[in-house]
Design a protein around this motif. Structure first.
Motif, PDB file in Angstrom:
ATOM      1  N   ARG A   1       2.728   0.117  -9.524  1.00 52.46           N
ATOM      2  CA  ARG A   1       3.213  -1.206  -9.157  1.00 52.46           C
ATOM      3  C   ARG A   1       4.516  -1.530  -9.868  1.00 52.46           C
ATOM      4  O   ARG A   1       5.409  -2.160  -9.294  1.00 52.46           O
ATOM      5  CB  ARG A   1       2.142  -2.243  -9.486  1.00 52.46           C
ATOM      6  CG  ARG A   1       2.445  -3.631  -8.967  1.00 52.46           C
ATOM      7  CD  ARG A   1       1.273  -4.561  -9.193  1.00 52.46           C
ATOM      8  NE  ARG A   1       1.521  -5.871  -8.635  1.00 52.46           N
ATOM      9  CZ  ARG A   1       0.651  -6.876  -8.675  1.00 52.46           C
ATOM     10  NH1 ARG A   1      -0.529  -6.687  -9.254  1.00 52.46           N
ATOM     11  NH2 ARG A   1       0.946  -8.053  -8.147  1.00 52.46           N
TER      12      ARG A   1
ATOM     13  N   ARG B   1      -4.191  -6.772   1.030  1.00 53.52           N
ATOM     14  CA  ARG B   1      -3.108  -7.658   0.606  1.00 53.52           C
ATOM     15  C   ARG B   1      -3.496  -9.083   0.939  1.00 53.52           C
ATOM     16  O   ARG B   1      -3.586  -9.459   2.109  1.00 53.52           O
ATOM     17  CB  ARG B   1      -1.801  -7.292   1.312  1.00 53.52           C
ATOM     18  CG  ARG B   1      -0.605  -8.085   0.821  1.00 53.52           C
ATOM     19  CD  ARG B   1       0.671  -7.663   1.530  1.00 53.52           C
ATOM     20  NE  ARG B   1       1.825  -8.388   1.020  1.00 53.52           N
ATOM     21  CZ  ARG B   1       3.054  -8.264   1.494  1.00 53.52           C
ATOM     22  NH1 ARG B   1       3.291  -7.427   2.497  1.00 53.52           N
ATOM     23  NH2 ARG B   1       4.048  -8.961   0.978  1.00 53.52           N
TER      24      ARG B   1
ATOM     25  N   PHE C   1      -1.723  -1.121  -1.051  1.00 55.76           N
ATOM     26  CA  PHE C   1      -1.674  -1.489   0.364  1.00 55.76           C
ATOM     27  C   PHE C   1      -1.046  -0.368   1.190  1.00 55.76           C
ATOM     28  O   PHE C   1      -1.546  -0.016   2.273  1.00 55.76           O
ATOM     29  CB  PHE C   1      -0.892  -2.786   0.531  1.00 55.76           C
ATOM     30  CG  PHE C   1      -0.713  -3.213   1.962  1.00 55.76           C
ATOM     31  CD1 PHE C   1      -1.780  -3.724   2.682  1.00 55.76           C
ATOM     32  CD2 PHE C   1       0.516  -3.102   2.579  1.00 55.76           C
ATOM     33  CE1 PHE C   1      -1.620  -4.113   4.006  1.00 55.76           C
ATOM     34  CE2 PHE C   1       0.691  -3.487   3.892  1.00 55.76           C
ATOM     35  CZ  PHE C   1      -0.386  -3.997   4.609  1.00 55.76           C
TER      36      PHE C   1
ATOM     37  N   ARG D   1      12.102  -0.279  -5.154  1.00 53.87           N
ATOM     38  CA  ARG D   1      11.171   0.098  -4.091  1.00 53.87           C
ATOM     39  C   ARG D   1      11.684   1.261  -3.245  1.00 53.87           C
ATOM     40  O   ARG D   1      10.904   1.913  -2.541  1.00 53.87           O
ATOM     41  CB  ARG D   1      10.903  -1.103  -3.190  1.00 53.87           C
ATOM     42  CG  ARG D   1      12.111  -1.609  -2.416  1.00 53.87           C
ATOM     43  CD  ARG D   1      11.768  -2.858  -1.637  1.00 53.87           C
ATOM     44  NE  ARG D   1      11.413  -3.962  -2.537  1.00 53.87           N
ATOM     45  CZ  ARG D   1      11.019  -5.147  -2.112  1.00 53.87           C
ATOM     46  NH1 ARG D   1      10.888  -5.385  -0.814  1.00 53.87           N
ATOM     47  NH2 ARG D   1      10.731  -6.096  -2.985  1.00 53.87           N
TER      48      ARG D   1
ATOM     49  N   GLN E   1      -3.782 -13.470  -0.598  1.00 55.66           N
ATOM     50  CA  GLN E   1      -2.972 -14.552  -1.160  1.00 55.66           C
ATOM     51  C   GLN E   1      -2.744 -14.369  -2.654  1.00 55.66           C
ATOM     52  O   GLN E   1      -1.685 -14.698  -3.176  1.00 55.66           O
ATOM     53  CB  GLN E   1      -3.663 -15.896  -0.899  1.00 55.66           C
ATOM     54  CG  GLN E   1      -2.870 -17.108  -1.388  1.00 55.66           C
ATOM     55  CD  GLN E   1      -3.561 -18.407  -1.051  1.00 55.66           C
ATOM     56  OE1 GLN E   1      -4.629 -18.415  -0.451  1.00 55.66           O
ATOM     57  NE2 GLN E   1      -2.953 -19.515  -1.443  1.00 55.66           N
ATOM     58  N   TYR E   2      -3.753 -13.837  -3.353  1.00 52.49           N
ATOM     59  CA  TYR E   2      -3.655 -13.702  -4.803  1.00 52.49           C
ATOM     60  C   TYR E   2      -3.600 -12.241  -5.261  1.00 52.49           C
ATOM     61  O   TYR E   2      -3.658 -11.963  -6.449  1.00 52.49           O
ATOM     62  CB  TYR E   2      -4.854 -14.393  -5.476  1.00 52.49           C
ATOM     63  CG  TYR E   2      -4.958 -15.854  -5.112  1.00 52.49           C
ATOM     64  CD1 TYR E   2      -4.058 -16.787  -5.628  1.00 52.49           C
ATOM     65  CD2 TYR E   2      -5.932 -16.291  -4.227  1.00 52.49           C
ATOM     66  CE1 TYR E   2      -4.144 -18.119  -5.283  1.00 52.49           C
ATOM     67  CE2 TYR E   2      -6.024 -17.632  -3.882  1.00 52.49           C
ATOM     68  CZ  TYR E   2      -5.124 -18.541  -4.411  1.00 52.49           C
ATOM     69  OH  TYR E   2      -5.209 -19.859  -4.069  1.00 52.49           O
ATOM     70  N   SER E   3      -3.504 -11.319  -4.342  1.00 50.10           N
ATOM     71  CA  SER E   3      -3.380  -9.896  -4.694  1.00 50.10           C
ATOM     72  C   SER E   3      -2.248  -9.308  -3.878  1.00 50.10           C
ATOM     73  O   SER E   3      -2.232  -9.437  -2.659  1.00 50.10           O
ATOM     74  CB  SER E   3      -4.685  -9.143  -4.411  1.00 50.10           C
ATOM     75  OG  SER E   3      -5.030  -9.224  -3.056  1.00 50.10           O
ATOM     76  N   ASP E   4      -1.312  -8.683  -4.566  1.00 49.53           N
ATOM     77  CA  ASP E   4      -0.122  -8.174  -3.889  1.00 49.53           C
ATOM     78  C   ASP E   4       0.263  -6.815  -4.470  1.00 49.53           C
ATOM     79  O   ASP E   4       1.407  -6.601  -4.856  1.00 49.53           O
ATOM     80  CB  ASP E   4       1.030  -9.172  -4.048  1.00 49.53           C
ATOM     81  CG  ASP E   4       2.122  -8.933  -3.012  1.00 49.53           C
ATOM     82  OD1 ASP E   4       1.847  -8.219  -2.035  1.00 49.53           O
ATOM     83  OD2 ASP E   4       3.234  -9.455  -3.192  1.00 49.53           O
ATOM     84  N   ASP E   5      -0.710  -5.894  -4.531  1.00 48.25           N
ATOM     85  CA  ASP E   5      -0.447  -4.546  -5.028  1.00 48.25           C
ATOM     86  C   ASP E   5       0.042  -3.702  -3.858  1.00 48.25           C
ATOM     87  O   ASP E   5      -0.744  -3.079  -3.133  1.00 48.25           O
ATOM     88  CB  ASP E   5      -1.725  -3.958  -5.636  1.00 48.25           C
ATOM     89  CG  ASP E   5      -1.428  -2.716  -6.465  1.00 48.25           C
ATOM     90  OD1 ASP E   5      -0.351  -2.119  -6.277  1.00 48.25           O
ATOM     91  OD2 ASP E   5      -2.279  -2.342  -7.300  1.00 48.25           O
ATOM     92  N   ILE E   6       1.354  -3.688  -3.657  1.00 51.88           N
ATOM     93  CA  ILE E   6       1.937  -3.035  -2.493  1.00 51.88           C
ATOM     94  C   ILE E   6       1.658  -1.529  -2.466  1.00 51.88           C
ATOM     95  O   ILE E   6       1.363  -0.984  -1.386  1.00 51.88           O
ATOM     96  CB  ILE E   6       3.451  -3.313  -2.418  1.00 51.88           C
ATOM     97  CG1 ILE E   6       3.694  -4.817  -2.328  1.00 51.88           C
ATOM     98  CG2 ILE E   6       4.073  -2.618  -1.210  1.00 51.88           C
ATOM     99  CD1 ILE E   6       3.065  -5.473  -1.135  1.00 51.88           C
TER     100      ILE E   6
ATOM    101  N   THR F   1      -5.719  -4.686   6.173  1.00 50.35           N
ATOM    102  CA  THR F   1      -5.043  -5.974   5.932  1.00 50.35           C
ATOM    103  C   THR F   1      -5.669  -6.734   4.769  1.00 50.35           C
ATOM    104  O   THR F   1      -5.008  -7.574   4.149  1.00 50.35           O
ATOM    105  CB  THR F   1      -5.091  -6.848   7.189  1.00 50.35           C
ATOM    106  OG1 THR F   1      -6.465  -7.147   7.523  1.00 50.35           O
ATOM    107  CG2 THR F   1      -4.451  -6.147   8.371  1.00 50.35           C
TER     108      THR F   1
END
Length: 275
Positions: free
Chosen positions: A37, A232, A242, A44, A234-239, A229
């Motif tokens: 991350r 990812r 994902f 990126r 609202q409170y988790s954004d580990d791209i 889906t």
């Protein structure tokens, strides 16, 4: 010679650009899936320092993707089997059996190709809810069959229209009924088109999110694409995790297409090149 070379370059450059635009998202996704991350936040677009397979393991276990994978496999297999059965039978009937209203029925299937799913999703969902088929495998299978049957009928009708009428006449003279002609003659002859249509329908069903989300809302019955889906929120954004989930969902599609790309091309073009 100079003119021919110039023509080749005019064709090759746009095709190369199209190929690059197609391959780049997959390469970018695979690269992001191999990053931490922190690496993704810092840059990126840079290449990952070393492959990190723990992202894929985390994506597979964190939201129960093994269950979602099984759900997708069951639904896609049943849907494609029914689509091929009904589509091939309808295609044979519309192409070789002359009956009152056949032309109007064929036009109806063609017209259905132009109706977007968003137009019918509310009445379809209400019908499924009224019959108790929401959040069930049969409900999603029937929804897929209803959505993709016109496309299947169109391609199978086009293919069977290229079969010489003498073949059908000879089979009828031998004593075959209409179903016998379909089962013994036309179905084996339609294998190239069936492979092509089957693969395309499998891709459509596998990649679908909207229909599956409407018909199978509970977490237990989610398909793989809907499950991805959930990686990812609202409170988790580990791209990277994902991206790993997206990669896992895309691999079966890529494998099927790579092994059957020739059959897909031959089946789709068969109706236009025969006869």
């Amino acid at each position: 010679m100079a003119g021919r070379r110039w023509t080749r370059w005019v064709v090759a450059i746009p095709m190369a650009a199209l190929a690059l635009a197609t391959v780049y998202p997959l390469v970018f996704t695979a690269n992001v899936a191999m990053k931490t991350r922190r690496e993704y936040v810092l840059d990126r677009f840079s290449l990952s320092d070393a492959p990190r397979w723990d992202n894929i393991a985390s994506a597979w276990t964190s939201v129960g993707m093994s269950r979602y994978f099984l759900n997708s496999a069951v639904v896609v297999t049943c849907s494609v089997a029914l689509l091929l059965l009904f589509g091939s039978m309808a295609g044979f009937a519309l192409a070789r059996l002359r009956f009152r209203g056949s032309s109007a029925l064929y036009l109806g299937f063609l017209a259905a190709l132009f109706i977007p799913f968003q137009v019918i999703m509310v009445p379809l969902t209400r019908v499924l809810a009224g019959t108790g088929l929401v959040d069930t495998y049969p409900g999603l299978v029937l929804a897929y069959v209803a959505q993709f049957l016109p496309f299947t009928v169109f391609l199978m009708t086009s293919y069977y229209s290229t079969v010489p009428a003498e073949v059908v006449d000879a089979a009828r003279i031998d004593g075959n009924t209409a179903f016998g002609v379909y089962w013994r003659i036309m179905l084996p002859m339609g294998v190239p088109a069936l492979i092509s249509v089957g693969v395309l329908n499998a891709l459509f069903c596998w990649n679908d999110v909207l229909i599956a989300l409407l018909v199978m809302p509970s977490a237990e019955h989610r398909t793989l694409m809907v499950g991805v889906t959930s990686l990812r929120g609202q409170y988790s954004d580990d791209i990277p995790v994902f991206a790993s989930g997206v990669l896992v969902a895309a691999v079966p599609v890529l494998v099927v297409y790579l092994f059957l790309q020739r059959q897909i091309a031959d089946g789709v073009s068969a109706g236009a090149t025969k006869g």
